[in-house]
Design a protein around this motif. Structure first.
Motif, PDB file in Angstrom:
ATOM      1  N   GLY A 176       0.803  -1.225   0.000  1.00  0.00           N
ATOM      2  CA  GLY A 176       0.000   0.000   0.000  1.00  0.00           C
ATOM      3  C   GLY A 176       0.835   1.274   0.000  1.00  0.00           C
ATOM      4  O   GLY A 176       2.047   1.255  -0.091  1.00  0.00           O
ATOM      5  N   MET A 177       0.096   2.389   0.158  1.00  0.00           N
ATOM      6  CA  MET A 177       0.710   3.720   0.087  1.00  0.00           C
ATOM      7  C   MET A 177       0.385   4.483   1.370  1.00  0.00           C
ATOM      8  O   MET A 177      -0.518   4.112   2.126  1.00  0.00           O
ATOM      9  CB  MET A 177       0.147   4.476  -1.126  1.00  0.00           C
ATOM     10  CG  MET A 177       0.310   3.728  -2.434  1.00  0.00           C
ATOM     11  SD  MET A 177       2.046   3.632  -2.919  1.00  0.00           S
ATOM     12  CE  MET A 177       2.152   5.126  -3.905  1.00  0.00           C
ATOM     13  N   VAL A 178       1.139   5.551   1.582  1.00  0.00           N
ATOM     14  CA  VAL A 178       0.930   6.402   2.769  1.00  0.00           C
ATOM     15  C   VAL A 178       0.574   7.815   2.292  1.00  0.00           C
ATOM     16  O   VAL A 178       1.146   8.312   1.305  1.00  0.00           O
ATOM     17  CB  VAL A 178       2.229   6.426   3.611  1.00  0.00           C
ATOM     18  CG1 VAL A 178       2.117   7.425   4.760  1.00  0.00           C
ATOM     19  CG2 VAL A 178       2.538   5.019   4.131  1.00  0.00           C
ATOM     20  N   MET A 179      -0.357   8.477   2.986  1.00  0.00           N
ATOM     21  CA  MET A 179      -0.709   9.860   2.613  1.00  0.00           C
ATOM     22  C   MET A 179       0.428  10.782   3.022  1.00  0.00           C
ATOM     23  O   MET A 179       0.913  10.706   4.158  1.00  0.00           O
ATOM     24  CB  MET A 179      -2.021  10.290   3.279  1.00  0.00           C
ATOM     25  CG  MET A 179      -3.229   9.564   2.728  1.00  0.00           C
ATOM     26  SD  MET A 179      -4.763  10.135   3.505  1.00  0.00           S
ATOM     27  CE  MET A 179      -5.150  11.550   2.489  1.00  0.00           C
ATOM     28  N   LEU A 180       0.829  11.647   2.092  1.00  0.00           N
ATOM     29  CA  LEU A 180       1.992  12.511   2.308  1.00  0.00           C
ATOM     30  C   LEU A 180       1.683  13.661   3.268  1.00  0.00           C
ATOM     31  O   LEU A 180       0.548  14.149   3.338  1.00  0.00           O
ATOM     32  CB  LEU A 180       2.452  13.088   0.962  1.00  0.00           C
ATOM     33  CG  LEU A 180       3.011  12.062  -0.033  1.00  0.00           C
ATOM     34  CD1 LEU A 180       3.267  12.724  -1.391  1.00  0.00           C
ATOM     35  CD2 LEU A 180       4.285  11.433   0.526  1.00  0.00           C
ATOM     36  N   PHE A 181       2.718  14.099   3.960  1.00  0.00           N
ATOM     37  CA  PHE A 181       2.619  15.185   4.935  1.00  0.00           C
ATOM     38  C   PHE A 181       2.192  16.503   4.291  1.00  0.00           C
ATOM     39  O   PHE A 181       1.203  17.122   4.698  1.00  0.00           O
ATOM     40  CB  PHE A 181       3.993  15.362   5.611  1.00  0.00           C
ATOM     41  CG  PHE A 181       4.038  16.494   6.603  1.00  0.00           C
ATOM     42  CD1 PHE A 181       4.306  17.785   6.194  1.00  0.00           C
ATOM     43  CD2 PHE A 181       3.791  16.249   7.949  1.00  0.00           C
ATOM     44  CE1 PHE A 181       4.338  18.839   7.107  1.00  0.00           C
ATOM     45  CE2 PHE A 181       3.823  17.296   8.872  1.00  0.00           C
ATOM     46  CZ  PHE A 181       4.088  18.585   8.451  1.00  0.00           C
ATOM     47  N   GLU A 182       2.910  16.923   3.242  1.00  0.00           N
ATOM     48  CA  GLU A 182       2.780  18.310   2.767  1.00  0.00           C
ATOM     49  C   GLU A 182       1.366  18.692   2.309  1.00  0.00           C
ATOM     50  O   GLU A 182       0.802  19.672   2.802  1.00  0.00           O
ATOM     51  CB  GLU A 182       3.793  18.571   1.647  1.00  0.00           C
ATOM     52  CG  GLU A 182       3.907  20.051   1.315  1.00  0.00           C
ATOM     53  CD  GLU A 182       4.780  20.278   0.076  1.00  0.00           C
ATOM     54  OE1 GLU A 182       5.373  19.303  -0.410  1.00  0.00           O
ATOM     55  OE2 GLU A 182       4.843  21.431  -0.392  1.00  0.00           O
ATOM     56  N   PRO A 183       0.737  17.918   1.417  1.00  0.00           N
ATOM     57  CA  PRO A 183      -0.619  18.330   0.972  1.00  0.00           C
ATOM     58  C   PRO A 183      -1.612  18.366   2.131  1.00  0.00           C
ATOM     59  O   PRO A 183      -2.441  19.273   2.232  1.00  0.00           O
ATOM     60  CB  PRO A 183      -0.996  17.259  -0.054  1.00  0.00           C
ATOM     61  CG  PRO A 183       0.295  16.635  -0.470  1.00  0.00           C
ATOM     62  CD  PRO A 183       1.208  16.726   0.709  1.00  0.00           C
ATOM     63  N   ILE A 198      -1.630   7.642   7.337  1.00  0.00           N
ATOM     64  CA  ILE A 198      -1.055   8.980   7.166  1.00  0.00           C
ATOM     65  C   ILE A 198       0.344   9.034   7.784  1.00  0.00           C
ATOM     66  O   ILE A 198       0.586   8.383   8.806  1.00  0.00           O
ATOM     67  CB  ILE A 198      -1.985  10.004   7.864  1.00  0.00           C
ATOM     68  CG1 ILE A 198      -3.286  10.126   7.041  1.00  0.00           C
ATOM     69  CG2 ILE A 198      -1.321  11.346   8.021  1.00  0.00           C
ATOM     70  CD1 ILE A 198      -4.291  11.073   7.610  1.00  0.00           C
ATOM     71  N   ASP A 199       1.237   9.801   7.166  1.00  0.00           N
ATOM     72  CA  ASP A 199       2.589  10.000   7.711  1.00  0.00           C
ATOM     73  C   ASP A 199       2.481  10.430   9.179  1.00  0.00           C
ATOM     74  O   ASP A 199       1.818  11.411   9.510  1.00  0.00           O
ATOM     75  CB  ASP A 199       3.314  11.078   6.896  1.00  0.00           C
ATOM     76  CG  ASP A 199       4.797  11.150   7.267  1.00  0.00           C
ATOM     77  OD1 ASP A 199       5.652  10.927   6.389  1.00  0.00           O
ATOM     78  OD2 ASP A 199       5.082  11.418   8.457  1.00  0.00           O
ATOM     79  N   GLU A 200       3.145   9.696  10.033  1.00  0.00           N
ATOM     80  CA  GLU A 200       3.014   9.895  11.489  1.00  0.00           C
ATOM     81  C   GLU A 200       3.347  11.333  11.892  1.00  0.00           C
ATOM     82  O   GLU A 200       2.758  11.882  12.835  1.00  0.00           O
ATOM     83  CB  GLU A 200       3.939   8.918  12.218  1.00  0.00           C
ATOM     84  CG  GLU A 200       3.722   8.854  13.722  1.00  0.00           C
ATOM     85  CD  GLU A 200       2.351   8.301  14.112  1.00  0.00           C
ATOM     86  OE1 GLU A 200       1.681   7.664  13.263  1.00  0.00           O
ATOM     87  OE2 GLU A 200       1.944   8.546  15.263  1.00  0.00           O
ATOM     88  N   ARG A 201       4.241  11.970  11.143  1.00  0.00           N
ATOM     89  CA  ARG A 201       4.666  13.326  11.527  1.00  0.00           C
ATOM     90  C   ARG A 201       3.514  14.324  11.359  1.00  0.00           C
ATOM     91  O   ARG A 201       3.440  15.319  12.073  1.00  0.00           O
ATOM     92  CB  ARG A 201       5.884  13.742  10.678  1.00  0.00           C
ATOM     93  CG  ARG A 201       7.124  12.932  11.024  1.00  0.00           C
ATOM     94  CD  ARG A 201       8.187  13.025   9.954  1.00  0.00           C
ATOM     95  NE  ARG A 201       7.767  12.329   8.733  1.00  0.00           N
ATOM     96  CZ  ARG A 201       8.581  12.208   7.669  1.00  0.00           C
ATOM     97  NH1 ARG A 201       9.793  12.748   7.682  1.00  0.00           N
ATOM     98  NH2 ARG A 201       8.155  11.562   6.578  1.00  0.00           N
ATOM     99  N   LEU A 202       2.586  14.016  10.444  1.00  0.00           N
ATOM    100  CA  LEU A 202       1.406  14.874  10.285  1.00  0.00           C
ATOM    101  C   LEU A 202       0.553  14.777  11.553  1.00  0.00           C
ATOM    102  O   LEU A 202       0.041  15.779  12.064  1.00  0.00           O
ATOM    103  CB  LEU A 202       0.617  14.409   9.054  1.00  0.00           C
ATOM    104  CG  LEU A 202      -0.544  15.222   8.480  1.00  0.00           C
ATOM    105  CD1 LEU A 202      -1.825  15.048   9.270  1.00  0.00           C
ATOM    106  CD2 LEU A 202      -0.199  16.671   8.279  1.00  0.00           C
ATOM    107  N   LEU A 203       0.429  13.545  12.070  1.00  0.00           N
ATOM    108  CA  LEU A 203      -0.389  13.343  13.272  1.00  0.00           C
ATOM    109  C   LEU A 203       0.251  14.052  14.466  1.00  0.00           C
ATOM    110  O   LEU A 203      -0.423  14.659  15.284  1.00  0.00           O
ATOM    111  CB  LEU A 203      -0.533  11.841  13.549  1.00  0.00           C
ATOM    112  CG  LEU A 203      -1.070  11.010  12.378  1.00  0.00           C
ATOM    113  CD1 LEU A 203      -1.282   9.568  12.795  1.00  0.00           C
ATOM    114  CD2 LEU A 203      -2.360  11.597  11.840  1.00  0.00           C
TER     115      LEU A 203
END
Ligand SMILES: NC(=O)c1ccc(NCc2ccccc2N2CCOCC2)nc1
Length: 245
Positions: free
Chosen positions: A59-66, A117-122
């Motif tokens: 699978g894929m992970v949702m990117l931080f920036e957008p 989602i990228d953990e850093r976004l959380l």
């Protein structure tokens, strides 16, 4: 009350503005809904919103920036709103939590897709993390709609006149009492006599006893949770009824 939803699938939310309590609340301005698509905030020609996970795996992970940019735009538009993330790892929601949610001026709801989602976004951008139940869905959109429905229906004016009737019969924390309508008999099954009596005190008592009985049978855990003050309220209500009769 305002909801801003961050979602890759804004079309899914059309259902809320089509019919029913939420649609009416939206059209009357009791609630507002605004949708933010991270793809509109994704840079470059390909406007990527996801990518492969570090460490490999499916699978894929949702990117931080957008996501961070979409959340920043939503926060600018709704400065009084906190950001809540719908995820299986979140705090399990119940009616008490929904009551608290409905008391706030607004929420920015983040609906995740892909593997997550990228953990850093959380870490950087989320204020609360909620779960609607211990099961996994293909996206956070349905959980977001569940939260919106449960909260919006509590807003003054959303349920119109029927709310007061609803409130009477539903002591918070108890299961619902049985409901009947025409005809009086179906296949030998009759409507409980008390409901045809016109004696509103007796009807209210019967409904409360039914709600208590059903809660006792089906969800004794809810009774255990009922705090002493609620039990006192129940007792007071019954006493008041007896005095009124
Ligand atoms: N119980 C809930 O409130 C609930 C909420 C969301 C959700 N899914 C979106 C999601 C959100 C966060 C992390 C992973 C995922 N998933 C993405 C798709 O793959 C599975 C994992 N599922 C159940």
């Amino acid at each position: 009350m305002r909801f801003d939803v961050i979602t890759l699938f804004p079309e899914q939310f059309r259902i809320l503005s089509r019919e029913g309590v939420v649609a009416r609340a939206l059209s009357r301005g009791i609630a507002e809904l605004r949708l933010w698509n991270p793809r509109d905030f994704a840079p470059g020609p390909h406007r990527r919103v996801d990518d492969r996970p570090y460490g490999g795996g499916p699978g894929m992970v949702m990117l931080f920036e957008p996501l961070a940019a979409a959340i920043a735009a939503a926060r600018a538009a709704s400065p009084k709103s906190q950001v809540a993330y719908l995820s299986p790892q979140g705090t399990r929601l119940d009616q008490d939590a929904i009551n608290d949610i409905a008391a706030k001026p607004g929420w920015i709801l983040l609906a995740g897709r892909y593997e997550g989602i990228d953990e850093r976004l959380l870490e950087r951008c989320i204020d609360q993390e909620w779960s609607i139940g211990d099961y996994v869905l293909s996206g956070g959109e349905l959980p977001a709609m569940v939260v919106m429905d449960a909260a919006i229906r509590l807003l003054p004016g959303a349920l119109g006149h029927e709310r007061s009737a609803y409130e009477d019969s539903h002591m918070s924390g108890l299961l619902d009492c049985p409901h009947f309508s025409r005809p009086e008999e179906i296949d030998g099954l009759r409507v409980p006599k008390v409901l045809l009596s016109g004696d509103h005190g007796a009807i209210a008592r019967w409904r409360r006893q039914q709600a208590l009985g059903r809660t006792w049978l089906k969800r004794p855990d809810l009774l255990a949770k009922m705090t002493l003050d609620q039990a006192t309220t129940l007792d007071q209500a019954t006493t008041l009824d007896q005095e009124a009769r």
